[in-house]
Design a protein around this motif. Structure first.
Motif, PDB file in Angstrom:
ATOM      1  N   LEU A 152       4.826   8.624   5.789  1.00  0.00           N
ATOM      2  CA  LEU A 152       5.765   7.845   5.499  1.00  0.00           C
ATOM      3  C   LEU A 152       5.525   6.542   4.749  1.00  0.00           C
ATOM      4  CD1 LEU A 152       8.952   7.828   5.033  1.00  0.00           C
ATOM      5  CD2 LEU A 152       9.033   6.530   7.256  1.00  0.00           C
ATOM      6  N   VAL A 153       5.157   6.608   3.395  1.00  0.00           N
ATOM      7  CA  VAL A 153       4.904   5.526   2.539  1.00  0.00           C
ATOM      8  C   VAL A 153       6.305   4.858   2.314  1.00  0.00           C
ATOM      9  CG1 VAL A 153       4.191   4.799   0.448  1.00  0.00           C
ATOM     10  CG2 VAL A 153       3.424   6.995   1.395  1.00  0.00           C
ATOM     11  N   THR A 154       6.238   3.076   2.501  1.00  0.00           N
ATOM     12  CA  THR A 154       7.128   2.391   2.286  1.00  0.00           C
ATOM     13  C   THR A 154       6.906   1.511   1.194  1.00  0.00           C
ATOM     14  OG1 THR A 154       7.033   1.059   3.906  1.00  0.00           O
ATOM     15  CG2 THR A 154       8.045   2.900   4.772  1.00  0.00           C
ATOM     16  N   THR A 155       8.011   1.169   0.301  1.00  0.00           N
ATOM     17  CA  THR A 155       7.807   0.095  -0.596  1.00  0.00           C
ATOM     18  C   THR A 155       9.333  -0.307  -0.988  1.00  0.00           C
ATOM     19  OG1 THR A 155       6.650  -0.511  -2.786  1.00  0.00           O
ATOM     20  CG2 THR A 155       7.999   1.629  -2.563  1.00  0.00           C
ATOM     21  N   ALA A 156       9.132  -1.313  -1.984  1.00  0.00           N
ATOM     22  CA  ALA A 156      10.698  -1.797  -2.119  1.00  0.00           C
ATOM     23  C   ALA A 156      10.756  -2.178  -3.701  1.00  0.00           C
ATOM     24  CB  ALA A 156      11.108  -3.094  -1.326  1.00  0.00           C
ATOM     25  N   ASP A 157      11.825  -1.939  -4.185  1.00  0.00           N
ATOM     26  CA  ASP A 157      12.156  -2.164  -5.635  1.00  0.00           C
ATOM     27  C   ASP A 157      11.813  -3.538  -6.269  1.00  0.00           C
ATOM     28  OD1 ASP A 157      14.451  -3.233  -4.400  1.00  0.00           O
ATOM     29  OD2 ASP A 157      15.873  -2.112  -5.959  1.00  0.00           O
ATOM     30  N   HIS A 158      12.069  -4.466  -5.239  1.00  0.00           N
ATOM     31  CA  HIS A 158      11.713  -5.813  -5.772  1.00  0.00           C
ATOM     32  C   HIS A 158      10.528  -6.508  -5.007  1.00  0.00           C
ATOM     33  CE1 HIS A 158      15.890  -5.845  -7.221  1.00  0.00           C
ATOM     34  NE2 HIS A 158      15.667  -7.038  -7.400  1.00  0.00           N
ATOM     35  N   ASP A 159       9.531  -5.670  -4.814  1.00  0.00           N
ATOM     36  CA  ASP A 159       8.185  -6.114  -4.520  1.00  0.00           C
ATOM     37  C   ASP A 159       7.584  -6.657  -5.638  1.00  0.00           C
ATOM     38  OD1 ASP A 159       5.724  -6.871  -3.195  1.00  0.00           O
ATOM     39  OD2 ASP A 159       5.662  -5.002  -1.975  1.00  0.00           O
ATOM     40  N   ASP A 160       7.385  -7.690  -5.850  1.00  0.00           N
ATOM     41  CA  ASP A 160       6.713  -8.304  -7.128  1.00  0.00           C
ATOM     42  C   ASP A 160       5.247  -8.919  -6.577  1.00  0.00           C
ATOM     43  OD1 ASP A 160       7.894 -10.227  -6.075  1.00  0.00           O
ATOM     44  OD2 ASP A 160       8.822 -11.076  -7.789  1.00  0.00           O
ATOM     45  N   ARG A 161       4.777  -8.420  -5.537  1.00  0.00           N
ATOM     46  CA  ARG A 161       3.671  -9.052  -4.905  1.00  0.00           C
ATOM     47  C   ARG A 161       2.511  -7.765  -5.163  1.00  0.00           C
ATOM     48  NH1 ARG A 161       3.580 -12.070   0.632  1.00  0.00           N
ATOM     49  NH2 ARG A 161       5.215 -13.154  -0.571  1.00  0.00           N
ATOM     50  N   VAL A 162       2.884  -6.656  -4.155  1.00  0.00           N
ATOM     51  CA  VAL A 162       2.193  -5.541  -4.524  1.00  0.00           C
ATOM     52  C   VAL A 162       3.230  -4.667  -5.081  1.00  0.00           C
ATOM     53  CG1 VAL A 162       0.949  -3.743  -3.177  1.00  0.00           C
ATOM     54  CG2 VAL A 162       0.582  -5.789  -2.394  1.00  0.00           C
ATOM     55  N   VAL A 163       3.233  -4.547  -6.530  1.00  0.00           N
ATOM     56  CA  VAL A 163       4.109  -3.660  -7.133  1.00  0.00           C
ATOM     57  C   VAL A 163       4.347  -2.336  -6.576  1.00  0.00           C
ATOM     58  CG1 VAL A 163       4.013  -5.043  -9.132  1.00  0.00           C
ATOM     59  CG2 VAL A 163       2.553  -3.375  -9.072  1.00  0.00           C
ATOM     60  N   PRO A 164       5.738  -1.896  -6.799  1.00  0.00           N
ATOM     61  CA  PRO A 164       5.498  -0.477  -5.954  1.00  0.00           C
ATOM     62  C   PRO A 164       4.912   0.604  -6.862  1.00  0.00           C
ATOM     63  CG  PRO A 164       7.776  -1.322  -7.113  1.00  0.00           C
ATOM     64  CD  PRO A 164       6.853  -2.590  -6.988  1.00  0.00           C
ATOM     65  N   ALA A 165       4.369   0.443  -8.005  1.00  0.00           N
ATOM     66  CA  ALA A 165       3.812   1.331  -8.797  1.00  0.00           C
ATOM     67  C   ALA A 165       2.495   1.690  -7.902  1.00  0.00           C
ATOM     68  CB  ALA A 165       3.202   0.991 -10.115  1.00  0.00           C
ATOM     69  N   HIS A 166       1.930   1.070  -7.002  1.00  0.00           N
ATOM     70  CA  HIS A 166       0.989   1.595  -6.145  1.00  0.00           C
ATOM     71  C   HIS A 166       1.385   2.692  -5.215  1.00  0.00           C
ATOM     72  CE1 HIS A 166      -2.058  -1.560  -6.839  1.00  0.00           C
ATOM     73  NE2 HIS A 166      -1.230  -2.395  -6.970  1.00  0.00           N
ATOM     74  N   SER A 167       2.359   2.461  -4.542  1.00  0.00           N
ATOM     75  CA  SER A 167       2.835   3.346  -3.757  1.00  0.00           C
ATOM     76  C   SER A 167       3.593   4.659  -4.442  1.00  0.00           C
ATOM     77  CB  SER A 167       3.987   2.794  -2.821  1.00  0.00           C
ATOM     78  OG  SER A 167       3.656   2.011  -1.930  1.00  0.00           O
ATOM     79  N   PHE A 168       4.268   4.441  -5.681  1.00  0.00           N
ATOM     80  CA  PHE A 168       4.546   5.469  -6.366  1.00  0.00           C
ATOM     81  C   PHE A 168       3.621   6.537  -6.863  1.00  0.00           C
ATOM     82  CE2 PHE A 168       8.434   2.864  -8.248  1.00  0.00           C
ATOM     83  CZ  PHE A 168       9.034   2.858  -7.088  1.00  0.00           C
ATOM     84  N   LYS A 169       2.457   6.224  -7.116  1.00  0.00           N
ATOM     85  CA  LYS A 169       1.296   6.777  -7.764  1.00  0.00           C
ATOM     86  C   LYS A 169       0.713   7.517  -6.606  1.00  0.00           C
ATOM     87  CE  LYS A 169      -1.220   4.762 -10.861  1.00  0.00           C
ATOM     88  NZ  LYS A 169      -1.992   3.912 -11.555  1.00  0.00           N
ATOM     89  N   TYR A 170       0.584   6.742  -5.437  1.00  0.00           N
ATOM     90  CA  TYR A 170      -0.039   7.349  -4.615  1.00  0.00           C
ATOM     91  C   TYR A 170       0.756   8.399  -3.617  1.00  0.00           C
ATOM     92  CZ  TYR A 170      -1.958   7.471   0.339  1.00  0.00           C
ATOM     93  OH  TYR A 170      -2.306   7.944   1.767  1.00  0.00           O
ATOM     94  N   ALA A 171       1.978   8.129  -3.538  1.00  0.00           N
ATOM     95  CA  ALA A 171       2.920   9.172  -2.947  1.00  0.00           C
ATOM     96  C   ALA A 171       2.899  10.525  -3.959  1.00  0.00           C
ATOM     97  CB  ALA A 171       4.402   8.652  -2.790  1.00  0.00           C
ATOM     98  N   ALA A 172       2.886  10.365  -5.110  1.00  0.00           N
ATOM     99  CA  ALA A 172       3.069  11.486  -5.874  1.00  0.00           C
ATOM    100  C   ALA A 172       1.834  12.483  -5.828  1.00  0.00           C
ATOM    101  CB  ALA A 172       3.335  11.147  -7.380  1.00  0.00           C
ATOM    102  N   THR A 173       0.531  11.640  -5.899  1.00  0.00           N
ATOM    103  CA  THR A 173      -0.437  12.239  -5.510  1.00  0.00           C
ATOM    104  C   THR A 173      -0.804  13.091  -4.359  1.00  0.00           C
ATOM    105  OG1 THR A 173      -1.546  10.583  -7.136  1.00  0.00           O
ATOM    106  CG2 THR A 173      -3.314  12.035  -5.882  1.00  0.00           C
ATOM    107  N   LEU A 174      -0.395  12.342  -3.197  1.00  0.00           N
ATOM    108  CA  LEU A 174      -0.377  12.728  -1.859  1.00  0.00           C
ATOM    109  C   LEU A 174       0.355  14.125  -1.909  1.00  0.00           C
ATOM    110  CD1 LEU A 174      -1.223  12.658   1.021  1.00  0.00           C
ATOM    111  CD2 LEU A 174       0.702  10.992   1.476  1.00  0.00           C
ATOM    112  N   GLN A 175       1.528  14.035  -2.406  1.00  0.00           N
ATOM    113  CA  GLN A 175       2.435  15.206  -2.624  1.00  0.00           C
ATOM    114  C   GLN A 175       1.742  16.479  -3.320  1.00  0.00           C
ATOM    115  OE1 GLN A 175       6.353  13.945  -3.786  1.00  0.00           O
ATOM    116  NE2 GLN A 175       6.792  12.999  -1.860  1.00  0.00           N
ATOM    117  N   GLU A 176       0.970  16.148  -4.223  1.00  0.00           N
ATOM    118  CA  GLU A 176       0.482  17.232  -5.138  1.00  0.00           C
ATOM    119  C   GLU A 176      -0.918  17.609  -4.449  1.00  0.00           C
ATOM    120  OE1 GLU A 176      -2.639  17.380  -8.952  1.00  0.00           O
ATOM    121  OE2 GLU A 176      -1.497  15.523  -8.542  1.00  0.00           O
TER     122      GLU A 176
END
Length: 711
Positions: free
Chosen positions: A640-664
C-alpha cells in the motif's frame, strides 16, 4: 561534470496496461496506465521513463489517474470487514487530552492542548501558572474541514504581538499573520510565500525567509530557488518589507535569520545544499549599533555545521561538529575570530550531543547513550553542575527558556510511557511532576527490549522491540518493523497511542536504528550516506532476518513501514528482498532517485544522496537502488503506497510513477495499491486524516497478514 541529456517528451501512446490480482478473496482490477516514449541519458546510459507524464500534477490526465487509482484502492479497503472497527478503536485510544510544555512571556504562560480528537491543537494563554487558561489561537477555525494547520508561532519579547503561520491542506507553504494579544485582534497584514523559515522578533517587527511567488498552477511542484530574508514591521504591508539578504548567484541556498534573546544581534545562517555541502556559514550584525552589513563568524559554506545557541555579552555560544563528529559547544569572540582562539565550552564526548539549550544562565545538554537521553547541566563557562535524573529510560525534550527564568519544563516519553511534563527548578536542581497524561493505558502490561543485531558487514545495529508481556516466540506473531535511516534523524523511544491496537492483537512493533541516522553521531550518519546508502538497506534487511531467526515472526507475518526517506527504504528493500516481507507500506517516499532534485526543494537532499547529474559514480550508485528503477517482473509483497495531493516536499509524482511501474511489473496475487490523500501533505494535515489513514494501513496489514482483530 554534468552530462544529463533531456529528450523531448513524446506524446505518442505506445501501450496501455491493465492487470488484476486476487488476494484473500478480494479481486483487484488495476486501472490502465498509459505508457509514453520518453528516455533520458546519464553518462552514456539510457533510462526509460514511461510514466513521466505523471509528474504533471496539475494535468487533467494525472487527476483522472489519481481518481481511478483511489477508486480501486478504497473499493478494496471497503471490503475488509473490520475496517470501521479498526478506525473506531483508533479514535478511542487517541481520544485523551494532550498538552505541550508551557513557556513564558512576561507574566503569561502559553501552552498547546488538544482535547483528544480535535483536528488541530489549540494555543492557550494564562497569567502565571495558576491563572485561568484562555484560548489565544484556535487553529480549528482556520478551515471548515480542519486541514489548515498552524506552522510558525512566535510571541514578541514584550508579549504584545503573536506572529503565526498557516499552511493550507498540508503544504509546506505558509502565510504569516499578526495578532495583537491583548485584544486578540488579527491585524490586516499578511506575509505570503514563506517556506523554510524562522520567525525572529526585533524592535516591533520580525525577520523571516521567503521565495518569490511560484508560477500559477505549479505551486506544489516547481523548483524553489532564490531564498531571501526580509524584515517585516508590524502594521505595514508585505510590499514594504525590507530586504535583508539575498544571493542571486547561488539560487539553491537557504538563508535563515535569527536574533539573540536580548535582540542585540542578528545572526544569518547560510547553507548551500544544492551543491552537496552539508554545513553552513554564519554571519552576524550588531543591531544595537545600527549595522547594515554582516560580519563573518564562518565565512564559507563547507561540510561543518554551526548553530547559534545565544550570545554571552559580545560573544557567541555555538554548537558545531567542526573536528567533533559527536558535536561540541564553543565560545566565539568577534574580537579574536581565528579558530585557534575559539574556546571549548562543552568538549566533544563519547556520546553524541543531541541538543543543547540555554535558560536561567545555564546550558542544558542532552546526550544520547544507546539511543536514549541523558541530560547534563552546565554553567556558561562549561563547568558541570549536575545530571538531571530522568524517570526512566527514554527520550527527553524541552529545557528551553529565558535568561531570567528560575525554572524550565521538559517532556519525557518512551514506548510505553505517555508524554509527561516535568518542572525543573534551576536553583535547587530538583524535578517535580507538572502534568501527567490522562490516559487509560497500563504500561505494566507491556515490555520494551533493546537488542543489538549484526548487519551484513558485522556492524552492531540497535533495535527496540515492543509488545505485550507473555509473547510466545513461536515465529507466528504479526510484526510491524519501522525504519528511516537518513539525514541524521534519530528514531528515539516515544509513545504513540495509535500502536495500541497493534499490541492488542498480539502484534509486535520494532524500530531499527539504522545507519544514516545520528544515534551514534556523525560517523553513524556517514555510514549510511551517499555511496554508503546500501548499508541502510542491509541494516534493515538484517533487522528483518533477526526477528525471524529469533522467532518473533516469519516472512508471512512480517510487515514493514517507513515514510519519506523511510519510504525510499521500504521501496529499496522490497526490491532487493521481495521474499522477506508479506506486507510493505512505503509512505510519501523518494522513489525516483534520478530526478528528485528537479522538484520543489529536492535539491536540498543532494548532500544526503548525491545527484545523478553530479558524476558517474553518484549516478551509478543511485541507479543501483532507486526504487522506481529496480522494479522487476517478480512477486512483490502486498503493498500500500501512500502519498498526498499537497505534498510539496516529496512530490506525489514519486509515488505515482512507482505505483504505476509496480502494478505493471508485479507477477503475484498480492495487492499492490496506492492511496492518495486529499488536502493533506508530507504528513497528515489533521487528526481525522491521520486516524483515517492509519485505520486503512492497519486494516491492510491485518488483512494481508491473516489477522482478524477482535475489539
Amino acid at each position: 561534470m554534468r552530462r544529463f541529456l533531456l529528450f523531448a517528451f513524446s506524446l505518442l501512446l505506445v501501450l496501455s496496461i491493465s492487470f488484476q490480482s486476487i488476494a484473500q478473496g478480494i479481486r483487484v482490477q488495476y486501472p490502465k496506465t498509459v505508457k509514453v516514449n520518453h528516455t533520458d541519458t546519464y553518462f552514456g546510459t539510457t533510462i526509460t521513463d514511461s510514466y513521466r507524464w505523471l509528474e504533471k500534477d496539475d494535468s487533467p490526465e494525472t487527476a483522472k489517474w489519481v481518481e481511478e487509482q483511489n477508486k480501486v484502492t478504497f473499493e478494496y479497503l471497503e471490503k475488509i470487514p473490520y475496517r470501521q472497527k479498526v478506525k473506531e478503536r483508533l479514535e478511542k485510544v487517541f481520544n485523551y487530552p494532550k498538552y505541550s510544555s508551557p513557556f513564558r512571556r512576561g507574566d503569561n504562560y502559553i501552552f498547546f492542548k488538544n482535547d483528544g480528537l480535535q483536528n488541530q491543537s489549540v494555543a492557550y494563554i494564562q497569567k502565571g501558572l495558576e491563572g485561568k487558561a484562555e484560548v489565544l489561537l484556535d487553529p480549528n477555525t482556520f478551515s471548515t474541514d480542519g486541514t489548515s494547520r498552524l506552522g510558525a508561532f512566535s510571541i514578541s519579547k514584550d508579549g504584545k504581538y503573536l506572529a503565526y503561520g498557516i499552511s493550507q491542506g498540508g503544504s509546506d507553504w505558509q502565510t504569516y499573520y499578526v495578532m495583537e494579544i491583548a485584544s486578540k485582534k488579527v491585524l490586516p497584514e499578511t506575509i505570503e510565500w514563506v517556506k523554510v523559515s524562522g520567525l525572529s522578533w526585533q524592535a516591533g517587527g520580525f525577520y523571516y525567509s521567503r521565495y518569490d511567488a511560484p508560477e500559477k498552477g505549479k505551486e506544489l511542484s516547481s523548483k524553489n530557488e532564490n531564498h531571501k530574508v526580509y524584515y517585516h514591521k508590524v502594521g505595514t504591508e508585505q510590499s514594504q518589507d525590507e530586504l535583508i539578504y539575498q544571493d542571486k548567484d547561488n539560487p539553491q541556498r537557504f538563508h535563515f535569520a535569527a536574533t539573540t534573546e536580548d535582540e542585540k544581534f542578528l545572526v544569518l545562517s547560510i547553507s548551500d545544499r544544492g551543491k552537496g555541502k552539508r554545513g553552513d556559514a554564519l554571519f552576524f550584525r550588531d543591531l544595537s549599533k545600527g549595522e547594515k552589513g554582516f560580519t563573518p563568524i564562518i565565512a564559507e559554506v563547507g561540510d561543518d555545521s554551526f548553530d547559534l545557541i545565544d550570545n554571552v555579552g559580545d560573544k557567541f555560544l555555538i554548537e558545531t561538529n567542526r573536528n567533533a563528529p559527536n558535536n561540541k559547544v564553543i565560545l566565539f569572540d568577534p574580537k579574536n575570530p581565528d579558530e585557534k582562539n575559539w574556546k571549548e565550552i562543552l568538549p566533544e564526548r563519547e556520546q553524541p550531543l543531541n541538543s543543547v539549550s540555554s535558560a536561567g544562565g545555564k546550558l542544558f545538554a542532552t546526550y544520547l547513550k544507546d539511543v536514549t537521553s541523558r541530560v547534563s547541566v552546565y554553567d556558561l563557562t562549561g563547568k558541570l553542575e549536575n545530571e538531571v535524573e530522568l524517570p526512566a529510560i527514554g527520550t527527553v525534550g524541552g529545557f528551553g527558556g529565558d535568561r531570567e527564568d528560575k525554572f524550565v519544563f521538559y517532556t519525557f516519553t518512551s514506548f510505553t510511557f505517555a508524554p509527561t511534563i516535568y518542572r525543573y527548578d534551576i536553583a535547587t536542581k530538583k524535578t517535580t511532576l507538572f502534568r501527567a497524561p490522562e490516559i487509560d493505558f497500563k504500561a505494566t502490561d507491556y515490555e520494551t527490549k533493546q537488542v543489538f543485531y549484526p548487519s551484513k558487514d558485522g556492524t552492531k545495529v540497535p533495535m527496540f522491540i515492543v509488545h505485550k508481556k507473555g509473547l510466545k516466540l513461536d515465529g507466528n506473531n504479526p510484526v510491524l518493523l519501522y525504519g528511516y535511516g537518513g539525514f541524521s534523524v534519530n528514531l528515539l523511544p516515544g509513545f504513540n497511542p495509535l500502536l495500541i491496537p497493534i499490541f492488542e492483537q498480539g502484534g509486535v512493533y520494532a524500530v531499527a536504528n539504522l545507519r544514516g541516522g545520528n544515534e551514534y553521531g556523525e560517523k553513524w550518519h556517514e555510514g549510511g550516506r551517499k555511496l554508503n546508502k546500501q548499508n541502510v538497506f542491509d541494516d534493515f534487511i538484517s533487522a528483518s532476518e533477526y526477528l525471524i531467526k529469533e522467532k518473533y515472526t516469519s516472512s508471512e507475518k512480517l510487515a514493514i513501514q517507513g515514510g519519506s526517506n523511510g519510504g525510499l527504504l521500504v521501496g529499496a528493500v522490497m526490491n532487493q528482498r521481495p521474499d522477506l516481507f508479506k506486507v510493505a507500506i512505503p509512505q510519501v517516499g523518494v522513489m525516483d532517485m534520478l530526478r528528485f532534485q528537479k522538484f520543489t526543494i529536492g535539491w536540498n537532499w543532494i548532500p544526503e544522496y548525491g545527484s545523478s547529474e553530479q558524476d558517474e559514480a553518484n549516478f551509478k550508485n543511485l541507479y543501483a537502488y532507486s526504487p522506481l528503477h529496480n522494479l522487476k517482473e517478480t512477486k512483490y509483497p502486498a503493498t500500500l503506497v501512500t502519498t498526498a495531493d499537497h505534498d510539496d516536499r516529496v512530490v506525489p509524482a514519486h509515488s505515482f510513477k512507482y505505483a504505476a511501474t509496480l502494478q505493471e511489473k508485479h507477477q503475484g496475487t498480492n495487492p499492490v495499491l496506492i492511496r492518495v490523500n486529499v488536502k493533506s501533505g508530507h504528513g497528515a494535515s489533521s487528526t481525522s486524516k491521520r486516524i483515517e489513514e492509519t485505520a486503512d494501513i492497519y486494516s491492510f496489514i491485518f488483512y494481508n497478514l491473516g489477522v482478524t482483530p477482535s475489539y
